[in-house]
Scaffold this motif. Structure first.
Motif, PDB file in Angstrom:
ATOM      1  N   ASP A 101      42.248  41.633  31.034  1.00  0.00           N
ATOM      2  CA  ASP A 101      41.356  42.110  32.092  1.00  0.00           C
ATOM      3  C   ASP A 101      40.803  43.463  31.678  1.00  0.00           C
ATOM      4  OD1 ASP A 101      40.001  42.187  34.501  1.00  0.00           O
ATOM      5  OD2 ASP A 101      41.764  41.691  35.688  1.00  0.00           O
ATOM      6  N   ARG A 115      44.856  45.128  39.728  1.00  0.00           N
ATOM      7  CA  ARG A 115      44.729  44.444  38.441  1.00  0.00           C
ATOM      8  C   ARG A 115      46.083  44.279  37.765  1.00  0.00           C
ATOM      9  NH1 ARG A 115      39.310  44.912  37.225  1.00  0.00           N
ATOM     10  NH2 ARG A 115      38.379  44.378  39.207  1.00  0.00           N
ATOM     11  N   LYS A 175      41.635  37.163  37.830  1.00  0.00           N
ATOM     12  CA  LYS A 175      41.401  37.574  36.438  1.00  0.00           C
ATOM     13  C   LYS A 175      39.963  37.320  36.051  1.00  0.00           C
ATOM     14  CE  LYS A 175      43.740  36.495  32.615  1.00  0.00           C
ATOM     15  NZ  LYS A 175      44.669  35.775  31.724  1.00  0.00           N
ATOM     16  N   VAL A 176      39.402  38.196  35.255  1.00  0.00           N
ATOM     17  CA  VAL A 176      38.053  37.938  34.770  1.00  0.00           C
ATOM     18  C   VAL A 176      38.143  36.951  33.600  1.00  0.00           C
ATOM     19  CG1 VAL A 176      38.065  39.945  33.232  1.00  0.00           C
ATOM     20  CG2 VAL A 176      35.905  38.953  33.932  1.00  0.00           C
ATOM     21  N   THR A 178      35.862  35.270  30.480  1.00  0.00           N
ATOM     22  CA  THR A 178      34.588  35.456  29.790  1.00  0.00           C
ATOM     23  C   THR A 178      33.813  34.143  29.762  1.00  0.00           C
ATOM     24  OG1 THR A 178      35.401  34.901  27.578  1.00  0.00           O
ATOM     25  CG2 THR A 178      35.582  37.209  28.257  1.00  0.00           C
ATOM     26  N   THR A 221      30.297  37.545  39.840  1.00  0.00           N
ATOM     27  CA  THR A 221      29.801  37.667  38.479  1.00  0.00           C
ATOM     28  C   THR A 221      30.212  39.028  37.945  1.00  0.00           C
ATOM     29  OG1 THR A 221      27.894  36.317  39.045  1.00  0.00           O
ATOM     30  CG2 THR A 221      27.708  37.657  37.043  1.00  0.00           C
ATOM     31  N   GLU A 222      30.797  39.043  36.764  1.00  0.00           N
ATOM     32  CA  GLU A 222      31.090  40.296  36.082  1.00  0.00           C
ATOM     33  C   GLU A 222      29.987  40.452  35.054  1.00  0.00           C
ATOM     34  OE1 GLU A 222      33.772  42.403  36.575  1.00  0.00           O
ATOM     35  OE2 GLU A 222      34.709  41.190  38.132  1.00  0.00           O
ATOM     36  N   TYR A 227      33.039  35.690  34.806  1.00  0.00           N
ATOM     37  CA  TYR A 227      33.229  35.472  36.227  1.00  0.00           C
ATOM     38  C   TYR A 227      34.688  35.682  36.617  1.00  0.00           C
ATOM     39  CZ  TYR A 227      28.745  33.122  35.677  1.00  0.00           C
ATOM     40  OH  TYR A 227      27.442  32.841  35.383  1.00  0.00           O
ATOM     41  N   ARG A 228      34.848  35.950  37.919  1.00  0.00           N
ATOM     42  CA  ARG A 228      36.195  36.158  38.438  1.00  0.00           C
ATOM     43  C   ARG A 228      36.292  35.531  39.830  1.00  0.00           C
ATOM     44  NH1 ARG A 228      39.529  40.830  37.547  1.00  0.00           N
ATOM     45  NH2 ARG A 228      37.744  41.969  36.738  1.00  0.00           N
TER      46      ARG A 228
END
Ligand code: CA
Length: 232
Positions: A101, A115, A175-176, A178, A221-222, A227-228
């Motif tokens: 992360d 986190r 968690k993000v 990718t 959206t990151e 995305y998370r």
């Protein structure tokens, strides 16, 4: 809560940020060690029972990416990268290299601790605890044994791909992930990097689960990373 036993290594050369993080961790009952260079980080990682790594990418003597790669040769410990706002590409690269992360400076103590909790929960899940079948976030629920999804108690009609995408996000709740990772997991290795296909699938899924797909509540959206699924 046993969290007190988690030893966290904070690698950061900015002394103010280092002491801010150290204080926040201590207040929450975590035990932390600090390093201000890649060299001292590596020697602590080798000599101490570190369970989680908070890593600044811009270190005076090396690139944080190098540390991620080296740690991943022998450990699955959660790695949370701390980076500056303009390093989107680096964030994605760090996650693809094995970080779990990231936090963007400046961040709050609440954000930091949230986190860390997510990372520790994932660590526990990986280490022996049997995987959950039912997950819920807000009004959104998934039953992985039956492959069913619900929104406000109503069954959702997802396509198999939409289901796979949502299930992947639920398994990594908080968690993000990718873009590259999601594509690999949902479409399979060798699919390349069709981000367009992922964007289309995400839009379709959001139309089914979000009240306002333009302002998503569940899947955020990151930017520049992925995305998370929010963790409530
Ligand atoms: Ca730095």
């Amino acid at each position: 809560m046993g969290e007190a036993t988690h030893k966290i290594l904070v690698v950061e050369d900015d002394r103010q940020i280092q002491s801010f993080i150290g204080y926040a961790l201590e207040q929450d009952g975590f035990c932390s060690l600090s390093a201000n260079s890649g060299h001292s980080a590596m020697s602590l990682l080798i000599s101490e029972p570190i369970e989680l790594l908070l890593l600044d990418l811009g270190l005076p003597d090396c690139d944080g990416m190098e540390i991620i790669k080296r740690v991943r040769e022998w450990s699955d410990m959660p790695i949370i990268v701390v980076s500056a706002r303009d390093q989107d590409r680096e964030k994605a690269a760090a996650l693809d290299a094995g970080a779990d992360d990231y936090l963007t400076k400046p961040f709050s103590a609440t954000e930091l601790l949230a986190r860390i909790r997510v990372a520790i929960r994932h660590l526990r899940r990986q280490s022996g605890e049997k995987p959950q079948a039912v997950y819920q976030v807000g009004e959104l629920k998934i039953d992985m044994e039956k492959r069913l999804t619900y929104l406000q108690g109503e069954e959702l009609h997802l396509t198999p791909m939409e289901y796979n995408l949502l299930a992947l996000l639920f398994k990594n709740c908080g968690k993000v992930l990718t873009t590259q990772y999601i594509i690999r997991e949902v479409w399979g290795v060798g699919y390349g990097s069709d981000t367009q296909a992922l964007r289309a699938l995400m839009a379709a899924l959001r139309r089914k689960i979000e009240k306002n797909p333009a302002k998503p509540r569940y899947i955020v959206t990151e930017i520049g990373v992925g995305y998370r699924l929010v963790d409530e």
